[in-house]
Structures are given as C-alpha cells and as structure tokens.
Scaffold this motif. Sequence first.
Motif, PDB file in Angstrom:
ATOM      1  N   ILE A 493       0.864  -1.181   0.000  1.00 47.99           N
ATOM      2  CA  ILE A 493       0.000   0.000   0.000  1.00 47.99           C
ATOM      3  C   ILE A 493       0.904   1.236   0.000  1.00 47.99           C
ATOM      4  O   ILE A 493       1.761   1.383   0.861  1.00 47.99           O
ATOM      5  CB  ILE A 493      -0.917   0.009   1.240  1.00 47.99           C
ATOM      6  CG1 ILE A 493      -1.805  -1.252   1.255  1.00 47.99           C
ATOM      7  CG2 ILE A 493      -1.761   1.282   1.289  1.00 47.99           C
ATOM      8  CD1 ILE A 493      -2.832  -1.333   0.148  1.00 47.99           C
ATOM      9  N   LEU A 494       0.682   2.111  -0.958  1.00 47.67           N
ATOM     10  CA  LEU A 494       1.559   3.278  -1.100  1.00 47.67           C
ATOM     11  C   LEU A 494       0.976   4.532  -0.462  1.00 47.67           C
ATOM     12  O   LEU A 494       1.610   5.573  -0.422  1.00 47.67           O
ATOM     13  CB  LEU A 494       1.835   3.553  -2.571  1.00 47.67           C
ATOM     14  CG  LEU A 494       2.518   2.403  -3.329  1.00 47.67           C
ATOM     15  CD1 LEU A 494       2.641   2.748  -4.798  1.00 47.67           C
ATOM     16  CD2 LEU A 494       3.879   2.097  -2.740  1.00 47.67           C
ATOM     17  N   ARG A 511       3.774   7.757   1.220  1.00 44.31           N
ATOM     18  CA  ARG A 511       4.162   6.586   1.999  1.00 44.31           C
ATOM     19  C   ARG A 511       5.577   6.104   1.646  1.00 44.31           C
ATOM     20  O   ARG A 511       6.349   5.691   2.508  1.00 44.31           O
ATOM     21  CB  ARG A 511       3.143   5.469   1.733  1.00 44.31           C
ATOM     22  CG  ARG A 511       3.587   4.070   1.996  1.00 44.31           C
ATOM     23  CD  ARG A 511       3.267   3.646   3.417  1.00 44.31           C
ATOM     24  NE  ARG A 511       4.134   2.601   3.893  1.00 44.31           N
ATOM     25  CZ  ARG A 511       3.895   1.310   3.775  1.00 44.31           C
ATOM     26  NH1 ARG A 511       2.808   0.885   3.202  1.00 44.31           N
ATOM     27  NH2 ARG A 511       4.750   0.437   4.263  1.00 44.31           N
ATOM     28  N   GLU A 512       5.925   6.176   0.348  1.00 40.62           N
ATOM     29  CA  GLU A 512       7.254   5.735  -0.070  1.00 40.62           C
ATOM     30  C   GLU A 512       8.334   6.584   0.589  1.00 40.62           C
ATOM     31  O   GLU A 512       9.368   6.094   1.033  1.00 40.62           O
ATOM     32  CB  GLU A 512       7.398   5.852  -1.596  1.00 40.62           C
ATOM     33  CG  GLU A 512       6.530   4.889  -2.376  1.00 40.62           C
ATOM     34  CD  GLU A 512       6.548   5.192  -3.868  1.00 40.62           C
ATOM     35  OE1 GLU A 512       7.368   4.588  -4.582  1.00 40.62           O
ATOM     36  OE2 GLU A 512       5.750   6.032  -4.322  1.00 40.62           O
ATOM     37  N   LEU A 573      15.584   6.986  -2.986  1.00 42.35           N
ATOM     38  CA  LEU A 573      14.514   7.269  -3.948  1.00 42.35           C
ATOM     39  C   LEU A 573      14.934   8.246  -5.039  1.00 42.35           C
ATOM     40  O   LEU A 573      14.260   8.383  -6.052  1.00 42.35           O
ATOM     41  CB  LEU A 573      13.287   7.845  -3.230  1.00 42.35           C
ATOM     42  CG  LEU A 573      12.550   6.943  -2.250  1.00 42.35           C
ATOM     43  CD1 LEU A 573      11.465   7.732  -1.542  1.00 42.35           C
ATOM     44  CD2 LEU A 573      11.940   5.750  -2.966  1.00 42.35           C
ATOM     45  N   GLY A 574      16.027   8.935  -4.802  1.00 46.50           N
ATOM     46  CA  GLY A 574      16.465   9.935  -5.771  1.00 46.50           C
ATOM     47  C   GLY A 574      16.098  11.338  -5.329  1.00 46.50           C
ATOM     48  O   GLY A 574      15.149  11.531  -4.555  1.00 46.50           O
ATOM     49  N   ALA A 575      16.833  12.290  -5.857  1.00 43.38           N
ATOM     50  CA  ALA A 575      16.680  13.682  -5.428  1.00 43.38           C
ATOM     51  C   ALA A 575      15.278  14.214  -5.683  1.00 43.38           C
ATOM     52  O   ALA A 575      14.810  15.113  -4.985  1.00 43.38           O
ATOM     53  CB  ALA A 575      17.714  14.548  -6.134  1.00 43.38           C
ATOM     54  N   VAL A 576      14.564  13.655  -6.656  1.00 45.36           N
ATOM     55  CA  VAL A 576      13.230  14.145  -6.979  1.00 45.36           C
ATOM     56  C   VAL A 576      12.265  13.981  -5.802  1.00 45.36           C
ATOM     57  O   VAL A 576      11.346  14.766  -5.625  1.00 45.36           O
ATOM     58  CB  VAL A 576      12.690  13.446  -8.258  1.00 45.36           C
ATOM     59  CG1 VAL A 576      12.586  11.948  -8.054  1.00 45.36           C
ATOM     60  CG2 VAL A 576      11.351  14.023  -8.653  1.00 45.36           C
ATOM     61  N   ALA A 577      12.519  12.959  -4.980  1.00 47.64           N
ATOM     62  CA  ALA A 577      11.624  12.701  -3.858  1.00 47.64           C
ATOM     63  C   ALA A 577      12.059  13.433  -2.595  1.00 47.64           C
ATOM     64  O   ALA A 577      11.376  13.385  -1.577  1.00 47.64           O
ATOM     65  CB  ALA A 577      11.570  11.200  -3.573  1.00 47.64           C
ATOM     66  N   ARG A 578      13.183  14.122  -2.657  1.00 46.89           N
ATOM     67  CA  ARG A 578      13.721  14.772  -1.460  1.00 46.89           C
ATOM     68  C   ARG A 578      12.768  15.853  -0.956  1.00 46.89           C
ATOM     69  O   ARG A 578      12.362  16.745  -1.709  1.00 46.89           O
ATOM     70  CB  ARG A 578      15.069  15.409  -1.777  1.00 46.89           C
ATOM     71  CG  ARG A 578      15.728  16.061  -0.561  1.00 46.89           C
ATOM     72  CD  ARG A 578      16.771  17.087  -0.948  1.00 46.89           C
ATOM     73  NE  ARG A 578      17.787  16.521  -1.821  1.00 46.89           N
ATOM     74  CZ  ARG A 578      18.521  17.247  -2.663  1.00 46.89           C
ATOM     75  NH1 ARG A 578      18.342  18.559  -2.763  1.00 46.89           N
ATOM     76  NH2 ARG A 578      19.405  16.661  -3.426  1.00 46.89           N
TER      77      ARG A 578
END
Length: 630
Positions: A493-494, A511-512, A573-578
């Motif tokens: 579940i995300l 959630r991620e 997750l990568g900088a995009v999710a920061r």
Amino acid sequence: MPHYADFHRRSIDERDAFWAEQARLIDWQTPPQQVCDYSNPPFAKWFVGGTTNLCHNAVDRHLAARGQQNALVAISTETNTERAYSYAELHQEVQRMAACLQALGVKQGDRVLIYMPMIAEAAFAMLACTRIGAIHSVVFGGFASSSLATRIEDAQPVVIVSADAGSRGGKVVPYKPLLDDAIELSAHKPAAVLMVNRGLAPASLRAGRDHDWATLRASHMDTLVPCVWIESTQPSYTLYTSGTTGKPKGVQRDTGGYTVALASSMRHIFQGNPGDTYFCTSDIGWVVGHSYIIYGPLIAGMTTILYEGLPIRPDAGIWWSIVEKYKVTHMFSAPTAVRVLKKQDPAYLSKYDISSLKALWLAGEPLDEPTATWISGALNVPIIDNYWQTETGWPILTLCNGVEQQPSRFGSPGKAVYGYNVKLIDEATGEELTVPNQKGVVAIEGPLPPGCLQTVWRDDDRFVNTYWKSIPGRLIYSTFDWGIRDADGYYFILGRTDDVINVAGHRLGTREIEECISSHANIAEVAVVGVADQLKGQVALAFAVPRNTTGLETPEARAALEAEVMKVVDGQLGAVARPARVHFVTVLPKTRSGKLLRRALQAVAERRDPGDLTTMEDPAALQQIKDLIS
Ligand code: ATP
Ligand code: MG
C-alpha cells in the motif's frame, strides 16, 4: 491443505458453493435459502432467508462445551482492576443488560447508542443489543459533545448506554457532562439513558430520563432474555469510519454475512481455536474492536481480553505482562502503538515469558519495514500485517496462514484475502493493471464478500456515489488507497489516493518517502505531505519525530539531522523525492484511532483551513505545525 491461490480462486469462481461451506461454521435457526443475491448491484445480500443471531453465536453456542471457561477478561490499568467472566457468567450479564434495555423500551430494529469506556459493561451492551435485534452504534468514549451529537442525530437511538467517566493515562475524563451537552445539541432525544457508575466522576441523573445500571440490573438478576432470530440481511450495527480523509461515513453491517465472515476469518486468517486467548489492543469504538475484541474471538470460543489503559503505563512492559499472565496466544495491535513502544526501553519487551504467543497482527496504518523488523526482532514472534477498512469489517489483504503458511514480507500486508476480488486500477483510464509492480488504485470487484458494509446508514446514494463511482467507466468499489502488486501476489500500500504528490511531473506516494525516512536510526515516526509549489507544482514536506532528542536542542544540530534525512531520501529514492524541508516535532496530529491526519497536516502546511477535526486526538499537535510553518 489446499494451496492458497486455489482457495482464493474458488472463493471467486465458485462463490456460492464456497460461502455455503463457510456458512456452516456458524449456527443458523433457519438455513439460508440463497447464498448471495447480487441482482441489484452494488448492493449485495448474503445468506438471504437464513435466520441467526450474532450474540447466540458469540455466547450461547459455547455454554454446553465451555460454560466455565473465561470468555471475557476486562483489565484496567487505569483503575487497577481485573474482572473475569466465564461464558456462563457473560451469558447472564448480557441477559441482564438486555432485560434492562427492553425495560427501557428497546425493541427489535431500534437503535442503541453506546458511549462507553473500555469496561466489561460495554461488551455486555453490544451483545445485549445483538441478542434482541437492536442495532448498536458505538461511539468512541470521550468524543466531544458536537461529534457525539451528530452521531445521535444520525442513529436516532431509543436508548443511550454510557458511564460516568473514562480514564486515560491516570486522568479521569467525565462522560456525563459531554453526553448531557450532546443530547441538548441534538435534535433527536433518546427516550432513556442507562448509566454505569464506576465511581470515577459525579454524574447526576436526570429524573424520568436517566437510569442507574446497578439499580435496574438488580431487578433483572434472573430475567431470561432469549435470542431473537434475525434474518441474515437485517442490520446488526452501524459504525463510523475514522474521519481521516473527511467527514466520517456511517457504515451499516448485516447480521448473517458478518457472523460468517468473522467465524471464517478466525479459522483461515488467525488459526484461532476454542480455548485460545485473544488480546486485541484496539478500542470498541473502532471496527477492529468490534470484530476482534468482541465478536470474532467469542464466536471462536476463545477468551478475549478487554484492556483499558496505555501501552506504557505503569511501564512499557504492561502488555507483555498480560500476555504472560493470561497465556495470550493471539495478539492484535496497530503500528502506531508499536512506534510508541519503539521510543521506550527495549528491555521491557524481553522481561516477560511470552512463549504462549503465536503471532502479532497489526492493522490500521502502513506498517513500515523498519518498524516491522524492529518489533519482530524484539518479540521473536511472527509479525503479520493486515489491511482493511471500517467498511469491510475484516481483512482485505493479509496472509491466510490457516489455509497455507506463507512468509511475511515486511512492508507488505500480504495477498488478497479469499472472497475479495481485488484489482489494481489505473485511475485515469479505469483499466485493470495486470503487469506486476504497476501503481494503481486498490479496488474490489462486486459483490463485496460477506461481512462488508451493506450501505451507508440511511444513505444508499452516498454508498453508491462515494465508493462505486470514482473510477471512470465501471462499477467497482474503490478503497481510495493506492498500491502495487508484485509477481507473487503480495500487495504494497503506497498511501491514500489523495496522498499522491506530483513533483515536477513525477508521481510519488507520500508513503514511499515516509518509509524511506523512517529507516534513519534516529527517526521514530514521520509524516510526509505534498504542498503547492509555484515552480514544481508540488513539493514534499516532512514532519518527523526524533527517537532521541538529546543533542537536537540547537538549530545547527537540527539542520544536520535534516541534511542526513535528505541524504537518505536522495540515496534510496532519488533527489526528486527529497522533501523541501524536514521539520522536527514532538508529536504528529492523529485521529483517536491513531491514524495520521495527513489531510489536516497538509492543509495547515498550505495555510488552509484544516476542516473536520472532530476525531482528532491532540489539538496541540496541529498547533506545533502551525507554529513551525508561520
Ligand atoms: P475515513 O474513511 O473516515 O477517512 P479512515 O479511512 O482512516 O477514515 P478506517 O476505516 O479506520 O478509516 O481506516 C481504513 C484505512 O486505513 C484504509 O483505507 C487504509 O488507508 C488504512 N490502513 C488500514 N490498515 C492498513 C494497513 N495494514 N496498511 C496500510 N494502510 C492501512
Ligand atoms: Mg476510509
């Protein structure tokens, strides 16, 4: 033992034959004439024509074989009391309560509102209602007058059962003034109020309306109240959702389908046997309490533990001392409680002999992998996540280890439970996603299995429009949660569908990001929300509760931890999710059932009105966020 995939497939493809077998797990006065009537979708009717009784299946049915076995043990660390009731004693107390309700005018089909703390009388009241075919509506004890008033108006109860007070963390919460105010505010007035006096707070009785339980009970010590046989599709109770995403919805539950679903879940999900002891730490005000404090364990002939108190009072070992003392075999709690324990000395978790415990089930919110790993290591018992909703009444996703033992994968609540035809749907196109690891809305093809909501109480239109019309082009039940399924059928579940954020064109589940941040050793708990941003559309903001605050007093120290957390997100997750910012707080805004109020958090972060906060636990939590943002 059948292979689980076959078991599940049969529950869908040979639906009626499958559920006809499950229906044999309970007692019927008249057997059902039709297993499922789905002639008017999305309204499903289960076990049509059959007559049964929920209280009979939970209590009377066990009298012959286990009358002297403990049915209910009510433990309060607030009042330092323990009261145990055998099935025979429970049978007697429920009849006394039922007789009192009847004396106050309650008849079959009438509603009874239960506004009670976690005491044995609350269980008697619920069982007394289902015994006589009255529809109970349990409202979490201590809810504010205005929230209670709306529920009184909605349920229109003939009688309200309440108590002088509840107690939380040693602090007495008087209920009677709240109740009096609520009745004052409500357009509907109950004919009578039945008051249990615990001697905790003064509660004046209004002449002609209010009655004292002990006095009335005394005149019904030996009154026999037989179970009323109820047609399967008649409602047993109504209950409100947690109000995490907005105004709570009144879920209406049937009688036969619910009894069968619970009996079947005790066997196939929990592997519960008569004589086992079930300790569910939820509250009777929530669906988990209805299904797995009261009805499920009793239907299975188990001993159930009703606990009033905190998980850390008198100390963080209290639950495990109960497990030791009562040889608890099954335990059910919520991730939020585990996170509370995570902040305490872990020595408490190994202080008691908990060898009787077979597993710990957790539900209510995403169980992040770090928390699951931590509790699993600390207790050394299987940790089983299960995902469901007030609406469904029993798990949608979990591991049915009673059918086939399957390994837990932390971070996943498991596979689709039998009876649930779970699909992942592309939100935009309405198409089903069949390739593994694609993200979509978790939806259920009708008919919903037995036990799930029949409708929204007195609002069929809201039932259809809210749940069945959100996906373009098809009539399918939306959970409003977002998830993926791996190649082996395990779901992840995300987050809620409204919690998906869009950063510069990338769709991310909050959630991620939360899961990732909580893997940092000094983060106990975290909430991530998306807030509007001129440049990127949305950016993520994180609010985190550190495990250890020593050394975090200075802005420099907090900035250093913030940078560390951001680095973890960049790496995983990568900088995009920061997140644009990581704010540190001491407490997060939650509902009374322990769910993160992300919508309120987001609103405050965007300087909007937080909306309906009637189910919120601690208003100070939101104030902290307001102060941080301004
Ligand atoms: P409302 O519907 O009023 O907004 P709510 O959805 O929080 O409130 P509940 O029925 O108590 O009311 O909660 C069900 C929701 O809780 C699910 O839809 C899901 O978002 C979340 N949930 C429950 N169990 C799990 C779990 N094991 N993993 C992830 N999420 C879960
Ligand atoms: Mg919901």
